[in-house]
Scaffold this motif. Sequence first.
Motif, PDB file in Angstrom:
ATOM      1  N   ASN A   1     -94.249 -23.971 -41.883  1.00  0.00           N
ATOM      2  CA  ASN A   1     -94.668 -25.212 -42.533  1.00  0.00           C
ATOM      3  C   ASN A   1     -93.479 -26.039 -42.994  1.00  0.00           C
ATOM      4  O   ASN A   1     -93.489 -27.260 -42.887  1.00  0.00           O
ATOM      5  CB  ASN A   1     -95.600 -24.920 -43.709  1.00  0.00           C
ATOM      6  N   LYS A   2     -92.438 -25.363 -43.511  1.00  0.00           N
ATOM      7  CA  LYS A   2     -91.245 -26.085 -43.953  1.00  0.00           C
ATOM      8  C   LYS A   2     -90.574 -26.780 -42.771  1.00  0.00           C
ATOM      9  O   LYS A   2     -90.099 -27.900 -42.896  1.00  0.00           O
ATOM     10  CB  LYS A   2     -90.262 -25.130 -44.629  1.00  0.00           C
TER      11      LYS A   2
ATOM     12  N   GLY B   1     -91.020 -33.771 -39.667  1.00  0.00           N
ATOM     13  CA  GLY B   1     -92.060 -34.789 -39.774  1.00  0.00           C
ATOM     14  C   GLY B   1     -93.144 -34.692 -38.716  1.00  0.00           C
ATOM     15  O   GLY B   1     -93.694 -35.706 -38.285  1.00  0.00           O
ATOM     16  N   VAL B   2     -93.428 -33.471 -38.275  1.00  0.00           N
ATOM     17  CA  VAL B   2     -94.463 -33.246 -37.270  1.00  0.00           C
ATOM     18  C   VAL B   2     -95.452 -32.242 -37.835  1.00  0.00           C
ATOM     19  O   VAL B   2     -95.059 -31.252 -38.433  1.00  0.00           O
ATOM     20  CB  VAL B   2     -93.844 -32.684 -35.969  1.00  0.00           C
ATOM     21  N   ASP B   3     -96.733 -32.500 -37.653  1.00  0.00           N
ATOM     22  CA  ASP B   3     -97.701 -31.526 -38.156  1.00  0.00           C
ATOM     23  C   ASP B   3     -97.932 -30.427 -37.125  1.00  0.00           C
ATOM     24  O   ASP B   3     -97.566 -30.548 -35.962  1.00  0.00           O
ATOM     25  CB  ASP B   3     -99.018 -32.182 -38.574  1.00  0.00           C
ATOM     26  N   ARG B   4     -98.514 -29.335 -37.556  1.00  0.00           N
ATOM     27  CA  ARG B   4     -98.701 -28.168 -36.711  1.00  0.00           C
ATOM     28  C   ARG B   4     -99.573 -28.477 -35.497  1.00  0.00           C
ATOM     29  O   ARG B   4     -99.320 -28.010 -34.403  1.00  0.00           O
ATOM     30  CB  ARG B   4     -99.342 -27.028 -37.513  1.00  0.00           C
ATOM     31  N   ASN B   5    -100.590 -29.283 -35.692  1.00  0.00           N
ATOM     32  CA  ASN B   5    -101.497 -29.614 -34.601  1.00  0.00           C
ATOM     33  C   ASN B   5    -100.778 -30.372 -33.482  1.00  0.00           C
ATOM     34  O   ASN B   5    -100.991 -30.105 -32.306  1.00  0.00           O
ATOM     35  CB  ASN B   5    -102.681 -30.421 -35.127  1.00  0.00           C
ATOM     36  N   THR B   6     -99.917 -31.296 -33.850  1.00  0.00           N
ATOM     37  CA  THR B   6     -99.150 -32.034 -32.850  1.00  0.00           C
ATOM     38  C   THR B   6     -98.275 -31.089 -32.054  1.00  0.00           C
ATOM     39  O   THR B   6     -98.213 -31.167 -30.825  1.00  0.00           O
ATOM     40  CB  THR B   6     -98.280 -33.115 -33.520  1.00  0.00           C
TER      41      THR B   6
ATOM     42  N   TYR C   1    -103.309 -23.251 -28.540  1.00  0.00           N
ATOM     43  CA  TYR C   1    -103.680 -24.655 -28.508  1.00  0.00           C
ATOM     44  C   TYR C   1    -105.038 -24.793 -27.848  1.00  0.00           C
ATOM     45  O   TYR C   1    -105.426 -23.992 -27.015  1.00  0.00           O
ATOM     46  CB  TYR C   1    -102.643 -25.507 -27.787  1.00  0.00           C
TER      47      TYR C   1
ATOM     48  N   PHE D   1     -92.056 -27.847 -40.023  1.00  0.00           N
ATOM     49  CA  PHE D   1     -92.882 -28.985 -39.628  1.00  0.00           C
ATOM     50  C   PHE D   1     -92.637 -30.174 -40.552  1.00  0.00           C
ATOM     51  O   PHE D   1     -92.505 -31.306 -40.102  1.00  0.00           O
ATOM     52  CB  PHE D   1     -94.367 -28.630 -39.641  1.00  0.00           C
ATOM     53  N   LYS D   2     -92.570 -29.906 -41.840  1.00  0.00           N
ATOM     54  CA  LYS D   2     -92.318 -30.982 -42.806  1.00  0.00           C
ATOM     55  C   LYS D   2     -90.924 -31.562 -42.626  1.00  0.00           C
ATOM     56  O   LYS D   2     -90.727 -32.764 -42.748  1.00  0.00           O
ATOM     57  CB  LYS D   2     -92.499 -30.461 -44.229  1.00  0.00           C
TER      58      LYS D   2
END
Length: 81
Positions: A2-3, A9-14, A78, A5-6
């Motif tokens: 999560n860190k 600047g991309v979320d996990r789903n992307t 995915y 991704f933050k």
Amino acid sequence: MNKAFKFVGVDRNTLALSAPLAEITIAAPKFLKSLPPFDLKKEKLLDYSKRCAESMTPEVRAKIEELKAKGKLLPIKYKYR
């Protein structure tokens, strides 16, 4: 994760939805070069990723699964909606 991704600047789903493109790039770069190239003016990255995933041959899929089993690719799941 999560860190990470933050941080970028991309979320996990992307990330998960574009994973097939990254997996093909690593596992079968020659196969990826055989596909029509990505054109930002004509399609979104998600559409290109879907197109690449749908074009995968059984050999490419087997290579990706082999690399995942060896721990050389992240086990990202995915599912296109």
